[in-house]
Design a protein around this motif. Structure first.
Motif, PDB file in Angstrom:
ATOM      1  N   THR A  48       0.836  -1.200   0.000  1.00  0.00           N
ATOM      2  CA  THR A  48       0.000   0.000   0.000  1.00  0.00           C
ATOM      3  C   THR A  48       0.874   1.255   0.000  1.00  0.00           C
ATOM      4  O   THR A  48       0.610   2.205  -0.743  1.00  0.00           O
ATOM      5  N   ALA A  49       1.906   1.240   0.815  1.00  0.00           N
ATOM      6  CA  ALA A  49       2.824   2.392   0.866  1.00  0.00           C
ATOM      7  C   ALA A  49       3.460   2.646  -0.495  1.00  0.00           C
ATOM      8  O   ALA A  49       3.604   3.797  -0.914  1.00  0.00           O
ATOM      9  N   THR A  50       3.813   1.562  -1.210  1.00  0.00           N
ATOM     10  CA  THR A  50       4.460   1.763  -2.517  1.00  0.00           C
ATOM     11  C   THR A  50       3.515   2.396  -3.536  1.00  0.00           C
ATOM     12  O   THR A  50       3.964   3.175  -4.377  1.00  0.00           O
ATOM     13  N   LEU A  51       2.250   2.076  -3.448  1.00  0.00           N
ATOM     14  CA  LEU A  51       1.295   2.714  -4.372  1.00  0.00           C
ATOM     15  C   LEU A  51       1.277   4.230  -4.165  1.00  0.00           C
ATOM     16  O   LEU A  51       1.276   4.999  -5.132  1.00  0.00           O
ATOM     17  N   TRP A  52       1.251   4.644  -2.908  1.00  0.00           N
ATOM     18  CA  TRP A  52       1.257   6.075  -2.601  1.00  0.00           C
ATOM     19  C   TRP A  52       2.582   6.720  -2.988  1.00  0.00           C
ATOM     20  O   TRP A  52       2.616   7.823  -3.537  1.00  0.00           O
ATOM     21  N   LEU A  53       3.678   6.042  -2.680  1.00  0.00           N
ATOM     22  CA  LEU A  53       4.997   6.583  -3.020  1.00  0.00           C
ATOM     23  C   LEU A  53       5.169   6.724  -4.524  1.00  0.00           C
ATOM     24  O   LEU A  53       5.666   7.740  -5.016  1.00  0.00           O
ATOM     25  N   LEU A  54       4.774   5.690  -5.264  1.00  0.00           N
ATOM     26  CA  LEU A  54       4.882   5.764  -6.727  1.00  0.00           C
ATOM     27  C   LEU A  54       3.983   6.859  -7.291  1.00  0.00           C
ATOM     28  O   LEU A  54       4.404   7.615  -8.179  1.00  0.00           O
ATOM     29  N   TYR A 100       4.488   2.131 -15.233  1.00  0.00           N
ATOM     30  CA  TYR A 100       4.126   0.718 -15.385  1.00  0.00           C
ATOM     31  C   TYR A 100       4.120   0.017 -14.023  1.00  0.00           C
ATOM     32  O   TYR A 100       3.214  -0.771 -13.717  1.00  0.00           O
ATOM     33  N   ASN A 101       5.127   0.301 -13.213  1.00  0.00           N
ATOM     34  CA  ASN A 101       5.242  -0.285 -11.883  1.00  0.00           C
ATOM     35  C   ASN A 101       4.011   0.055 -11.038  1.00  0.00           C
ATOM     36  O   ASN A 101       3.441  -0.813 -10.375  1.00  0.00           O
ATOM     37  N   TRP A 102       3.583   1.322 -11.085  1.00  0.00           N
ATOM     38  CA  TRP A 102       2.394   1.743 -10.336  1.00  0.00           C
ATOM     39  C   TRP A 102       1.150   1.026 -10.868  1.00  0.00           C
ATOM     40  O   TRP A 102       0.345   0.504 -10.095  1.00  0.00           O
ATOM     41  N   TYR A 103       0.983   0.998 -12.190  1.00  0.00           N
ATOM     42  CA  TYR A 103      -0.208   0.408 -12.801  1.00  0.00           C
ATOM     43  C   TYR A 103      -0.333  -1.075 -12.455  1.00  0.00           C
ATOM     44  O   TYR A 103      -1.423  -1.541 -12.096  1.00  0.00           O
ATOM     45  N   THR A 104       0.776  -1.816 -12.553  1.00  0.00           N
ATOM     46  CA  THR A 104       0.684  -3.251 -12.249  1.00  0.00           C
ATOM     47  C   THR A 104       0.375  -3.490 -10.781  1.00  0.00           C
ATOM     48  O   THR A 104      -0.364  -4.425 -10.455  1.00  0.00           O
ATOM     49  N   ARG A 105       0.885  -2.654  -9.908  1.00  0.00           N
ATOM     50  CA  ARG A 105       0.566  -2.795  -8.487  1.00  0.00           C
ATOM     51  C   ARG A 105      -0.894  -2.437  -8.226  1.00  0.00           C
ATOM     52  O   ARG A 105      -1.563  -3.061  -7.396  1.00  0.00           O
ATOM     53  N   TYR A 106      -1.376  -1.421  -8.922  1.00  0.00           N
ATOM     54  CA  TYR A 106      -2.774  -1.011  -8.774  1.00  0.00           C
ATOM     55  C   TYR A 106      -3.704  -2.147  -9.229  1.00  0.00           C
ATOM     56  O   TYR A 106      -4.719  -2.417  -8.593  1.00  0.00           O
ATOM     57  N   GLN A 107      -3.330  -2.794 -10.328  1.00  0.00           N
ATOM     58  CA  GLN A 107      -4.159  -3.869 -10.881  1.00  0.00           C
ATOM     59  C   GLN A 107      -4.028  -5.194 -10.126  1.00  0.00           C
ATOM     60  O   GLN A 107      -5.003  -5.905  -9.959  1.00  0.00           O
ATOM     61  N   HIS A 108      -2.809  -5.531  -9.675  1.00  0.00           N
ATOM     62  CA  HIS A 108      -2.548  -6.867  -9.150  1.00  0.00           C
ATOM     63  C   HIS A 108      -2.093  -6.900  -7.693  1.00  0.00           C
ATOM     64  O   HIS A 108      -1.826  -7.982  -7.167  1.00  0.00           O
ATOM     65  N   ALA A 110      -0.188  -7.088  -4.288  1.00  0.00           N
ATOM     66  CA  ALA A 110       1.070  -7.670  -3.825  1.00  0.00           C
ATOM     67  C   ALA A 110       1.682  -8.634  -4.845  1.00  0.00           C
ATOM     68  O   ALA A 110       2.894  -8.814  -4.876  1.00  0.00           O
ATOM     69  N   ASN A 111       0.845  -9.229  -5.690  1.00  0.00           N
ATOM     70  CA  ASN A 111       1.368 -10.158  -6.702  1.00  0.00           C
ATOM     71  C   ASN A 111       2.303  -9.468  -7.692  1.00  0.00           C
ATOM     72  O   ASN A 111       3.098 -10.133  -8.349  1.00  0.00           O
ATOM     73  N   ALA A 112       2.212  -8.157  -7.805  1.00  0.00           N
ATOM     74  CA  ALA A 112       3.055  -7.416  -8.743  1.00  0.00           C
ATOM     75  C   ALA A 112       4.408  -7.044  -8.146  1.00  0.00           C
ATOM     76  O   ALA A 112       5.273  -6.539  -8.854  1.00  0.00           O
ATOM     77  N   VAL A 113       4.589  -7.293  -6.853  1.00  0.00           N
ATOM     78  CA  VAL A 113       5.820  -6.844  -6.182  1.00  0.00           C
ATOM     79  C   VAL A 113       6.952  -7.851  -6.317  1.00  0.00           C
ATOM     80  O   VAL A 113       8.086  -7.476  -6.636  1.00  0.00           O
ATOM     81  N   ILE A 114       6.664  -9.135  -6.078  1.00  0.00           N
ATOM     82  CA  ILE A 114       7.716 -10.154  -6.104  1.00  0.00           C
ATOM     83  C   ILE A 114       7.537 -10.995  -7.355  1.00  0.00           C
ATOM     84  O   ILE A 114       6.481 -11.601  -7.533  1.00  0.00           O
ATOM     85  N   PRO A 115       8.517 -11.071  -8.224  1.00  0.00           N
ATOM     86  CA  PRO A 115       9.804 -10.376  -8.222  1.00  0.00           C
ATOM     87  C   PRO A 115       9.815  -9.113  -9.093  1.00  0.00           C
ATOM     88  O   PRO A 115      10.712  -8.286  -8.972  1.00  0.00           O
TER      89      PRO A 115
END
Length: 160
Positions: A48-54, A100-108, A110-115
């Motif tokens: 969640t923090a990464t979504l806000w940071l991104l 792209y990093n933000w979008y994939t995290r928004y869509q998926h 925690a599954n978008a984080v590793i790896p």
């Protein structure tokens, strides 16, 4: 045109671009650190923090890019620097990766984080080292945005 290349996007003579760039850098580096924290804890709050940071990093990067582009368009001497184009091009790639990093995290989530997310965040941190180096090269070698009164003496501070 005499003197140093000047920053056309400025407030009271202070260039705006260097005022803004620490924010996206901090947000993108913090994203990588949160990714590493998530990898070690699997606590979803880090995601969640990464979504806000991104998101904040992308907004601030856009503002910094507008100020930087204003500077590039405002002085031909800046446009003629290969360093300026490496700096700008690298940062455009950084923003596209983080978008792209933000979008994939928004869509998926925690599954978008590793790896993938960690790899993207790590690549961005490495790219920021390069683009930051190029940005400071413009200031310290080419004196972009440096006030004239500060550049009258080109001697080293402790050369006497």
């Amino acid at each position: 045109m005499a003197g140093n290349p000047r920053s056309t996007a400025s407030i009271a003579g202070h260039p705006i671009h260097p005022m803004l760039i620490p924010f996206p850098i901090a947000f993108f580096v913090a994203t990588f650190l949160c990714d590493l924290a998530y990898l070690n804890t699997l606590n979803g709050e880090w995601v969640t923090a990464t979504l806000w940071l991104l998101g904040a990093g992308l907004i601030m990067a856009a503002l910094a890019a507008i100020a930087g582009l204003t500077d590039v368009l405002g002085d031909q001497r800046i446009r003629s620097l290969g360093t300026a184009w490496l700096h700008a091009g690298g940062n455009i790639i950084v923003v596209l990766i983080e978008l792209y990093n933000w979008y994939t995290r928004y869509q998926h989530g925690a599954n978008a984080v590793i790896p993938a997310g960690i790899i993207l965040s790590g690549v961005v941190v490495l790219m920021l080292l390069f683009t930051g180096w190029k940005g400071w090269e413009m200031v310290y070698r080419h004196r972009v945005g440096v006030a004239e009164e500060l550049s009258l003496s080109r001697e080293e501070p402790f050369s006497h």
